[in-house]
Scaffold this active site. Sequence first.
Site, PDB file in Angstrom:
ATOM      1  N   ASP A  42      26.205   1.299 -15.635  1.00 52.70           N
ATOM      2  CA  ASP A  42      26.598   2.308 -16.616  1.00 52.70           C
ATOM      3  C   ASP A  42      26.036   1.984 -17.996  1.00 52.70           C
ATOM      4  O   ASP A  42      25.443   2.844 -18.659  1.00 52.70           O
ATOM      5  CB  ASP A  42      28.124   2.454 -16.665  1.00 52.70           C
ATOM      6  CG  ASP A  42      28.849   1.113 -16.708  1.00 52.70           C
ATOM      7  OD1 ASP A  42      28.194   0.056 -16.816  1.00 52.70           O
ATOM      8  OD2 ASP A  42      30.093   1.117 -16.642  1.00 52.70           O
ATOM      9  N   TYR A  43      26.210   0.730 -18.418  1.00 50.18           N
ATOM     10  CA  TYR A  43      25.683   0.345 -19.729  1.00 50.18           C
ATOM     11  C   TYR A  43      24.156   0.337 -19.728  1.00 50.18           C
ATOM     12  O   TYR A  43      23.523   0.728 -20.716  1.00 50.18           O
ATOM     13  CB  TYR A  43      26.205  -1.041 -20.131  1.00 50.18           C
ATOM     14  CG  TYR A  43      25.645  -1.501 -21.457  1.00 50.18           C
ATOM     15  CD1 TYR A  43      26.176  -1.035 -22.648  1.00 50.18           C
ATOM     16  CD2 TYR A  43      24.563  -2.382 -21.514  1.00 50.18           C
ATOM     17  CE1 TYR A  43      25.656  -1.434 -23.871  1.00 50.18           C
ATOM     18  CE2 TYR A  43      24.033  -2.784 -22.726  1.00 50.18           C
ATOM     19  CZ  TYR A  43      24.586  -2.302 -23.899  1.00 50.18           C
ATOM     20  OH  TYR A  43      24.054  -2.692 -25.109  1.00 50.18           O
TER      21      TYR A  43
END
Length: 487
Positions: free
Chosen positions: A314-315
């Site tokens: 996600d990051y």
Amino acid sequence: MNSQPESKQIPSSFLFIFAIIGLVWYVAVWNGAIPGVYNSVSNCATWTPAALTYLLPQPRKVPQATTVIACNNTAGFCSRRIYSATTKGLEDNLYENLESTFTQEYPNYEIILSVADEQDKLFRLRGDLISRYPNVTARIIVGKSIVSDIDGDNSVEESDPGEEVVGVNPKVNNLIRSYREATHDILWVIDSGVSVVPGTLARSVDLLEPSTPTKCPKRGIALIHHVPFASTPEEFFLGSSIEEAFLNTSYAKMYLAINTSSIEACVVGKSNLYRRSDIERVNGSLKPHTESNNGQSEGLPRRLAAFGKFMAEDYAIASALWHELDLRHDVSCDVAHTTIGKMSLSDYVWKRVRWIRVRKHMVLAADILEPFTESLVASFIAAASLRYLFGIQVLLFLVVHNAVWLWVDLDVYESLAGRPLAADKRWRFIGAWCLRELLALPIWVLAMLGNEVIWRGKRYEVFGAGEGRAIVFAGDRLLRRGTTLDS
């Protein structure tokens, strides 16, 4: 004769400088946190969702979207039982979570249920949901990866036809086929452990594809995300209560603050909306695209598969969109409601250790600064500074500081929940909050001393820019995948 006074003046000068720096830092911590609390979860009532604009006198074309639901595939994720004939035996809120995506007030979207295998709980629910909501275009994509015997450097991964195992990240592996087969460009990737209100997709699309020009058109928007809001099992579990207190106060406060200031990418992957056409152009290198190459260099891996090597996809995706394409993110006023499973104190500690170790390899500077933004460390720095500069009693300041800090955190909770903390739960929540504050520094120290993590029952070594390497056992000896027994 003046040497002695001068020698005393030198350390006092240093103490004065340190006291000023400490006080400035304390003010900066507050200044950074407060704006995010009051500027983010707001303005929902004044927005006209994209899903509703087609009813206006001059309707605009409604963007089409694909909702990809990623199954968590985690044992014991849920807490409460669902009393439904079609879902008997399934653990908590899974049915309601999935149903919340079927009830979105949006005219043009499809749903893909993405599961690893047919034994998954989500697979068993598909028929009931699809038959109950026949007007919603929905399908399920199943894929299963099996790690066969591991012998030296000859470890093999076998897959069902059509699935691509692209890295160590099981969520990315699970999503690859759904990502490729989605009909529309706008993708809403949401975990199966998350539930949302019916207007969430509409408001998110309206942020991603605004109907009116924004005031700051220099940087477009590539990703919309939602702040997680956690709830605990009805039965008391210490780790679950601490996790709830952390996510709904300290974590949410800093999450909103960073996103309000837009100083750097800060995204959690519970519920994200982005364009597949943007993901097709990034590769995780964080190197800005130029007009000459536009990121299309020969042999450069791109698309979602490029993020299978990262432990925190996600990051990594958010950072790639931010740095490679120079596009920003936005936070919707909606929250991603998630139910915390049955967590012991040990479970909580090692979960926090895991993500601090992953983040250490992705954003080291932020990881180093983290303990200095925590309540106890920041308050002791400020107390020492105020004691030296103004003679204020340390104990008095600490009591006032922690009372105000708690009041702000409870306000964050109420802002996200849309309601005050229940009276019968208040003291348990405050107790968990206190334990969270006391554990923050020891957990950080423990996390910074190692690089190995346990994720979904498997052991990994984190290295590079947040990449993961599976660690396996060969007999009674430890073997890293891709190496030989002798290496």
